[in-house]
Design a protein around this motif. Structure first.
Motif, PDB file in Angstrom:
ATOM      1  N   ILE B 529       0.777  -1.236   0.137  1.00 17.38           N
ATOM      2  CA  ILE B 529      -0.042   0.026  -0.022  1.00 17.38           C
ATOM      3  C   ILE B 529       0.953   1.245  -0.094  1.00 17.38           C
ATOM      4  CG2 ILE B 529      -1.806   1.294   1.344  1.00 17.38           C
ATOM      5  CD1 ILE B 529      -2.482  -1.647   2.526  1.00 17.38           C
ATOM      6  N   ALA B 530       0.479   2.122  -0.814  1.00 23.24           N
ATOM      7  CA  ALA B 530       1.423   3.302  -0.900  1.00 23.24           C
ATOM      8  C   ALA B 530       0.519   4.466  -0.822  1.00 23.24           C
ATOM      9  CB  ALA B 530       1.880   3.635  -2.268  1.00 23.24           C
ATOM     10  N   VAL B 531       0.831   5.522   0.210  1.00 23.26           N
ATOM     11  CA  VAL B 531       0.315   6.594   0.570  1.00 23.26           C
ATOM     12  C   VAL B 531       0.862   7.655  -0.168  1.00 23.26           C
ATOM     13  CG1 VAL B 531      -0.723   7.925   2.446  1.00 23.26           C
ATOM     14  CG2 VAL B 531      -0.415   5.520   2.888  1.00 23.26           C
ATOM     15  N   CYS B 532       0.276   8.219  -1.088  1.00 23.07           N
ATOM     16  CA  CYS B 532       0.860   9.497  -1.679  1.00 23.07           C
ATOM     17  C   CYS B 532       0.790  10.910  -1.139  1.00 23.07           C
ATOM     18  CB  CYS B 532       0.220   9.666  -3.169  1.00 23.07           C
ATOM     19  SG  CYS B 532       0.345   8.061  -4.169  1.00 23.07           S
ATOM     20  N   LYS B 533       1.652  11.831  -1.503  1.00 23.89           N
ATOM     21  CA  LYS B 533       1.582  13.020  -1.067  1.00 23.89           C
ATOM     22  C   LYS B 533       0.270  13.518  -0.956  1.00 23.89           C
ATOM     23  CE  LYS B 533       6.607  13.656  -2.009  1.00 23.89           C
ATOM     24  NZ  LYS B 533       7.383  14.091  -2.975  1.00 23.89           N
ATOM     25  N   ASP B 534      -0.568  13.448  -2.103  1.00 22.93           N
ATOM     26  CA  ASP B 534      -1.902  13.991  -1.957  1.00 22.93           C
ATOM     27  C   ASP B 534      -2.805  13.180  -1.479  1.00 22.93           C
ATOM     28  OD1 ASP B 534      -1.813  11.994  -3.805  1.00 22.93           O
ATOM     29  OD2 ASP B 534      -2.703  12.838  -5.635  1.00 22.93           O
ATOM     30  N   LYS B 535      -2.130  12.203  -0.644  1.00 21.00           N
ATOM     31  CA  LYS B 535      -3.014  11.237   0.339  1.00 21.00           C
ATOM     32  C   LYS B 535      -3.862  10.218  -0.270  1.00 21.00           C
ATOM     33  CE  LYS B 535      -1.361  13.136   3.806  1.00 21.00           C
ATOM     34  NZ  LYS B 535      -0.391  12.290   4.799  1.00 21.00           N
ATOM     35  N   ARG B 536      -3.588  10.136  -1.752  1.00 20.63           N
ATOM     36  CA  ARG B 536      -4.069   8.937  -2.695  1.00 20.63           C
ATOM     37  C   ARG B 536      -3.342   7.608  -1.995  1.00 20.63           C
ATOM     38  NH1 ARG B 536      -2.311   7.622  -7.845  1.00 20.63           N
ATOM     39  NH2 ARG B 536      -0.615   9.074  -7.518  1.00 20.63           N
ATOM     40  N   ILE B 537      -4.647   6.594  -2.307  1.00 17.01           N
ATOM     41  CA  ILE B 537      -4.000   5.361  -1.633  1.00 17.01           C
ATOM     42  C   ILE B 537      -3.798   4.486  -2.755  1.00 17.01           C
ATOM     43  CG2 ILE B 537      -4.507   3.555   0.103  1.00 17.01           C
ATOM     44  CD1 ILE B 537      -4.264   6.108   1.419  1.00 17.01           C
ATOM     45  N   VAL B 538      -2.571   3.761  -3.201  1.00 18.98           N
ATOM     46  CA  VAL B 538      -2.374   3.000  -4.131  1.00 18.98           C
ATOM     47  C   VAL B 538      -2.116   1.815  -3.346  1.00 18.98           C
ATOM     48  CG1 VAL B 538      -0.987   2.357  -6.277  1.00 18.98           C
ATOM     49  CG2 VAL B 538      -1.201   4.941  -5.466  1.00 18.98           C
ATOM     50  N   LYS B 539      -2.911   0.640  -3.948  1.00 18.22           N
ATOM     51  CA  LYS B 539      -2.724  -0.452  -3.364  1.00 18.22           C
ATOM     52  C   LYS B 539      -2.561  -1.604  -4.331  1.00 18.22           C
ATOM     53  CE  LYS B 539      -5.384  -2.746   0.417  1.00 18.22           C
ATOM     54  NZ  LYS B 539      -6.915  -3.001   0.515  1.00 18.22           N
TER      55      LYS B 539
END
Lengths: 239, 547
Positions: B529-539
């Motif tokens: 799970i990646a939490v991006c700077k714009d708080k988008r969650i990539v899973k």
């Protein structure tokens, strides 16, 4: 007989009520939800003013509107404050009980007055390097790597004998002194006077460079504002 | 007309911006299933609050699908990211439960969105688990997002080692703030429910009480009601005290509905708090604490019978939990420690005028003798079974007319007789303040604080006005020791269900790691799970099927 008994019972009941409430005294006002706050409550002790026949124990005798910031960063605004320069303590007027409270110095980080011209007068609690136990409120004139502060101190000075307003003979007067300090990095306090040469002497080996910087920036040291400007430039160029 | 369109567009834009700026909390538990008594570790990320870090407390609660509350923890996040653990009660029945994360300010917002994660719990005494009530909502299988690819290579032969390479695209690597990597056992039943369910607060919750931005602090709320009539008791002062070396004290006045609140900062762990009503009617009233839970609507359910594979997995897991306890015993995490860090040098009653240490003097049998011989400035009188205490007022050089604030191990007491039996052997020290003290809007005619050598709060229960509660504050920070560790002895079977868990903030290096599978047979799953700077969650998740 019954009347007497009733009176005694009533008195006893009142007495019992007083007993249980005796520990928490709420003077002249009803404690309501207005007293609730998530901030740390302002702690202090009752302040008893001195009888001052001449001069004053305060920086200003009038109550001034101001703010207080606690060590935990909680902020109280629109407080009625006086700065007692004799004891170096902040006195707060508790609006609802009209009591004067000497606020605990260990809790306060900063306080200030809102002056009429929107020019904030702020005082910070600072501890000298040589005496970390003893902290004082200093008026902050410049706050950077270098700081210029003022310590207002009222002292009881011996004066020729005079008769006070109550007709008693007195030989002391309360006078406020203003001491300027330059604080170098490392909390090194140096007292100075608003004069060019003593000011330049504070910089020791950097004196020549300071003089050069002042010349380059065309700063002449006459007034308080000149010294503040000078420190800003010196800090930028040399620190 | 054009102008009108422009205005409508701007207003809509602003409204959508406002809605977008709403705080949301994403919860990432380390598993989707567990056996009752297990510890579920989780990470949580606050998004949508910009650079505002003034609200760093995340509450995580475990509910059943009807929204009945089971347990709750509160963790402090750092830079909008936090982690912690939740002990699943040992006696919890087999079923699907909901993990919900929220912050206190969200409670006031009727349009707040909560992301519920489902957790399948198998009761460790259930021998045959054959059916479940499953959520009656569309829960599609989560597709992997683009940007992350996972390659896993199990070692051949008897080895249980698995090598994993995670490839994160450059664009995502630069955008990502942190990554959570997990490798665990795949549950053919529970892993149907990995998608977060969006839920909204229950309308009955809109009258939220005191939405404080909790920053390293916890809001305690409660209410006072009359014992007989259950009528709220309004406008009555309530004291909160926490016994400690520097005692904690606060007060609050109950509102129209009898509610009160206290905001306690920097308290970590589980500790005793003492709450008392300060009125003549205190004995007629009852103080109760309000649970700090979020109320959401329940999830409707439908019955589902487990497939053979699902049933076998559940049975194996329960057996594994049973044998794990036999081999390893039950290791509970330290939950009862308590500490409260101090912002100030002195207690709320300020610097004491004098501190007396009675043990430095001759043995004295009671407090009357102590006050006579040691405590100068304290006037202790016993007359016809009545005890009164008065202190010296140094402010105006007189004696106070009323009783001082008396504290016994930091707890305010109103009956001076409670001090009568104390002797020099039982008292550690006595702080005396010979000034009229103010604390906010209340004042005390001096303070007499007695600290005993063995500060237990056993005596509190004998005083009817004092109510003692065990309260859970911020969870102490712990690192999951059971993850990423292979068993110490080869003779002891390994029953781990989570094999690897890592929270990465350093993302420049390539992500490759290895882990050891446990002795529980089954497929396994790797999730990134990646939490991006714009708080988008990539899973992205990958299930590795083993023959």
């Amino acid at each position: 007989m019954q009347k007497r008994l009733k009176t005694i019972v009533t008195c006893l009941l009142i007495f019992a009520g007083v007993q249980i409430h005796a520990q928490i005294t709420i003077q002249g006002f009803t404690l309501t939800t207005e007293a609730n706050s998530t901030k740390y409550k302002l702690p202090g002790k009752q302040f008893y003013p001195l009888y001052v026949p001449s001069g004053s124990e305060f920086m200003d005798d009038k109550w001034q509107l101001g703010y207080v910031i606690l060590e935990n960063k909680d902020r109280y605004d629109s407080l009625r404050l006086k700065f007692n320069t004799y004891k170096n303590e902040v006195i707060c007027l508790h609006n609802r009980s009209m009591s004067m409270i000497e606020l605990d110095k260990n809790v306060i980080k900063e306080f200030g007055f809102y002056s009429v011209i929107d020019n904030l007068m702020s005082f910070q609690k600072l501890q000298r390097k040589d005496d970390p136990e003893d902290s004082h409120y200093f008026k902050m004139l410049y706050d950077g790597k270098l700081k210029i502060v003022i310590l207002y101190q009222t002292i009881e000075k011996k004066v020729p004998a005079y008769r006070d307003k109550l007709g008693f003979m007195r030989n002391t007067s309360f006078e406020m002194r203003t001491d300027y300090y330059l604080i170098f990095p490392g909390n090194d306090f140096e007292k100075f006077k608003l004069k060019r040469t003593p000011f330049l002497n504070l910089f020791g080996v950097k004196k020549k460079e300071v003089r050069k910087v002042l010349r380059q920036n065309q700063i002449r040291l006459f007034h308080e504002r000149d010294f503040i400007r000078a420190i800003g430039v010196i800090e930028k160029e040399l620190y | 007309m054009k102008q009108l369109i422009c205005i409508i567009t701007i207003v809509t834009g602003l409204l959508s911006f406002r809605a977008g700026a709403q705080e949301q909390i994403h919860l990432f538990p380390d598993r989707t299933f567990c056996v009752s008594g297990d510890t579920v570790w989780f990470s949580a990320v606050i998004s949508g609050n910009g650079t505002d870090n003034t609200n760093n407390i995340i509450h995580i609660q475990l509910d059943d699908l009807r929204s009945n509350h089971i347990t709750k923890v509160s963790v402090a996040s750092d830079k909008n990211s936090g982690s912690g653990y939740l002990l699943v009660p040992d006696s919890l029945s087999t079923g699907i439960y909901a993990l919900k994360a929220f912050s206190n300010v969200q409670k006031k917002n009727p349009s707040a969105v909560f992301f519920t994660r489902l957790l399948v719990v198998y009761n460790r005494f259930d021998e045959n688990i054959s059916e479940f009530n499953i959520p009656d909502i569309d829960l599609p299988e989560k597709n992997s997002d683009e940007g992350i690819s996972i390659a896993a290579t199990p070692h051949s032969g008897k080895s249980k080692t698995v090598e994993v390479d995670v490839n994160v695209e450059k664009s995502l690597r630069s955008e990502a703030l942190e990554m959570i990597v997990t490798a665990r056992l795949f549950d053919p039943f529970a892993d149907q429910f990995t998608k977060a369910i969006e839920s909204r607060p229950d309308p009955s919750m809109q009258n939220a009480y005191m939405p404080v931005r909790e920053n390293n602090g916890i809001l305690i709320s409660g209410r006072i009601v009359q014992n007989q009539t259950e009528t709220p008791v309004k406008n009555t002062p309530v004291f909160l005290s926490i016994a400690d070396t520097l005692p904690y004290f606060d007060y609050c006045v109950s509102d129209e509905q009898g509610r009160f609140y206290f905001y306690v900062r920097n308290a970590v762990g589980k500790g005793d708090i003492v709450i008392q009503e300060v009125s003549k009617q205190a004995r007629e009233n009852r103080i109760e604490l309000l649970g700090n839970y979020i109320e959401t609507e329940g999830i409707s359910t439908t019955r589902q019978i487990l497939t053979l594979a699902q049933n076998t997995f559940a049975s194996d897991l329960v057996k594994a939990a049973y044998f794990s306890r036999i081999y390893k015993g039950y290791r509970s995490l330290p939950a009862d420690s308590f500490s409260i860090s101090k912002d100030f040098q002195y207690p709320f009653y300020g610097p004491p005028t004098f501190t007396f240490y009675p043990e430095l003097f001759i043995d004295l049998p009671n407090f009357q003798e102590i006050s006579r011989e040691i405590l100068n400035g304290v006037q202790y009188r016993e007359k016809k079974d009545e005890v009164s205490i008065r202190l010296l007022n140094r402010g105006n050089r007189s004696i106070f007319n009323s009783e001082p604030l008396k504290l016994m191990d930091g707890i305010p007491i109103f009956d001076p007789k409670l001090l009568s039996k104390l002797n020099t052997q039982t008292i550690e020290k006595i702080d005396a303040v010979y000034f009229k003290r103010y604390f906010g809007d209340i004042s005390f005619d001096g303070v007499l604080a007695v600290y005993s050598k063995n500060p237990t709060l056993g005596w509190v229960e004998s005083v009817p006005e004092l109510n003692i509660f065990k309260y859970t504050f911020i969870q102490p920070a712990l690192t999951p020791t059971l993850h990423n560790q292979s068993p110490q002895s080869k003779n002891i079977p390994d029953f781990r269900t989570v094999f690897y868990r890592e929270h990465r903030t350093e993302l420049a290096d390539p992500i490759n790691f290895r882990f050891e599978r446990s002795d529980i047979k089954g497929d396994f799953l790797i999730e990134v799970i990646a939490v991006c700077k714009d708080k988008r969650i990539v899973k992205t998740r990958k299930v590795i099927h083993l023959d």
